[in-house]
Scaffold this active site. Structure first.
Site: not given
Ligand code: GLN
Length: 534
Positions: A20, A142, A151, A192, A356, A383, A385, A509, A511
């Site tokens: 940020i 950064e 590391e 610091t 997901g 996605c 979803g 996506h 977003e």
């Molecule tokens: N698992 C799903 C796929 O691979 C959706 C991936 C996601 O939601 N980014 O197509």
């Protein structure tokens, strides 16, 4: 002007908000008319964060050129309204991979390959590659992790060398934490001092120290830090906890961070235009001024960690602000949703079904979607979803009880979501996805065509599975239309339900590309429906 390199390091603790601070500084320099980019160096061995669990590392961000990147790149894009690329993010893993590939190719001509100079040269090469394009006045780098960690040593050493080579074209900002001891009612600068010592031991004297704090730091204390850490008094800057991350650029402006950076890099502050933050301020005013809430449920499986759906949260908060609403977002664990308790979703004005991987929590997502579809609650599927929206529709409206994605049930007889042939042939988990921006043609007369107000768009992807075309006609006959299609492959990118206030699923996506100054049209439209719906 020659490119200036600004490094941002962190000490005392992780999660102090280096990203940020870097993005806020970038914003200030950009609003003074400079061309700015920001890159992130990550000290872990993963070649990219694509294979990291969101619980460990937060969301995996995706750049337009298909790089799975650290989520800080999302901040850079949202703050600066720029696109970042693969070159804006590198990990120790990739650096080693490059060096080992070169060694195998025989590029080092019989030399012993070592951390210094080979690894550090590779890092330096990477850092300066952005500047060499001639496209930027400032490259902010950064460095992930905390100074003193094993590391990050090669990164700090590379920075040390670059500063030595570049002189005034380089400047180092060190971010630390000043704890407040409640019992003693005292702020403490000792951590610091120690952290600056660690940095000095690695050969780097910071030019600027930013102190992250929960309380105002008195002038006396700033003086003390300046004296003990060898920095100018006005180069000790406080970063006090802000009500929103989008206020941080203004706080940094007030503290004069950009002025000190200009001076340290040899620029004459008086000849540089003042920062023009008019549109930023207009956004902030809306964000902070909104009184009325908009209640949204985010249904997903990584709900314990806020950062896991970072970009979705930010995109929703942009859209809420522009609609003069305060975002009240509740994360709901999809694993816990069932037919008996799905009614809880009636408390929300809108529902977002998260992306997901894997089948945990899928049945809960399907329940949530059914509830939203039947009760006409605006619903946005992203996605996975979107894939769940199609599965639910196939099961409940088309009547295929076992409809599924082959990701969750390989043997389903109704593979509404499936792998494309090319994907079936790849076995490598880190690299078999459709990643990055792809074009999408919006169908005439569709809702999304109106929302985007254009015919062709580009959006970013991160998935393996696709909507199975053989169901397209049948879905359409029942009111679920494929309204966005990839013109090259014919793959479905958007589905939308007719006769519903707002029920849209995107295979991509959206977003990732919502920024403060350019909130995403789909999020704006979703939000607008929520705030106007009775
Ligand atoms: N698992 C799903 C796929 O691979 C959706 C991936 C996601 O939601 N980014 O197509």
């Amino acid at each position: 002007m020659e490119t200036k390199y600004i490094f941002v390091t962190g000490g005392v603790s992780s999660s102090l908000g280096k990203g940020i601070i870097a993005a806020s500084l970038g914003k200030l320099l950009q609003s003074r008319g400079f061309r700015v980019t920001i890159q992130k160096l990550d000290p872990y061995i993963n070649v990219d964060p694509g294979t990291l669990n969101p619980y460990e590392h937060g969301e995996c961000y995706v750049t337009v050129d298909g790089h799975e990147a650290d989520l800080d790149l999302g901040h850079y894009e949202r703050f600066l309204n720029i696109e970042t690329h693969k070159t804006n993010n590198i990990t120790t893993g990739r650096i080693y991979q490059n060096v080992i590939e070169k060694e195998r190719r025989g590029d080092y001509l019989g030399k012993t390959v070592q951390i210094i100079p080979h690894i550090t040269d590779e890092i330096k090469e990477h850092i300066t590659s952005l500047g060499k394009t001639g496209q930027f006045d400032f490259v902010i780098t950064e460095i992930g992790g905390t100074v003193g960690d094993i590391e990050s040593l090669p990164f700090i050493e590379s920075m040390r060398q670059l500063r030595w080579e570049m002189g005034r074209n380089c400047c180092c900002i060190h971010l630390t934490y000043v704890p407040y001891l409640a019992a003693a009612k005292e702020l403490k600068t000792k951590p610091t001092q120690h952290s600056v010592k660690d940095l000095q031991q690695e050969g780097v004297q910071p030019d600027i120290i930013v102190l992250r704090t929960e309380h105002e730091i008195p002038t006396e204390m700033r003086r003390k830090v300046a004296l003990f850490c060898n920095v100018d008094e006005d180069a000790v800057i406080q970063s006090i906890d802000a009500s929103t991350i989008y206020r941080v650029p203004l706080n940094m402006l007030e503290e004069g961070l950009d002025r000190v950076v200009l001076r340290k890099t040899g620029l004459d502050v008086s000849s540089v235009p003042e920062a023009d933050l008019a549109s930023w301020n207009a956004f902030l005013k809306k964000l902070e001024g909104a009184q009325e809430e908009v209640k949204i449920a985010l249904v997903g499986k990584y709900v314990q960690l806020q950062d896991a759906y970072k970009s979705i949260r930010e995109a929703l908060s942009h859209a809420a602000a522009y609609n003069n609403r305060k975002l009240n977002l509740t994360s709901i664990l999809s694993d816990d949703i069932n037919a008996e308790n799905v009614q809880q979703l009636a408390d929300f004005q809108g529902i977002v079904i998260a992306p997901g991987f894997g089948n945990r929590g899928v049945e809960g997502k399907l329940q949530a979607i059914r509830f939203a579809r039947e009760n006409k609650i605006p619903c946005f599927g992203i996605c996975m979803g979107m894939q769940c929206m199609a599965i639910e529709f196939a099961r409940d409206v088309l009547g295929y009880a076992d409809a599924n994605s082959t990701e969750f049930d390989e043997h389903t007889t109704h593979n509404i979501i499936d792998l494309m042939e090319a994907q079936k042939r790849t076995i490598n988990k880190g690299g078999s996805m459709r990643l990055g921006a792809y074009p999408c043609q919006l169908k005439e007369g569709s809702r999304v065509r109106k929302i985007y107000a254009c015919e062709k768009i580009q959006e970013r992807h991160r998935h393996r599975y696709e909507l199975n075309h053989s169901y397209q006609q049948e879905m359409k006959e029942h009111g679920l239309i494929c309204s966005g299609i990839n013109p090259d492959s014919g793959l479905t990118e958007i589905i939308e339900l007719q006769d519903h206030p707002w029920f849209i699923g995107t295979q991509f996506h959206p977003e990732y590309s919502s920024t403060v100054l350019h909130p995403h049209p789909l999020f704006l439209s979703f939000m607008q429906t929520l705030v106007t719906k009775k």
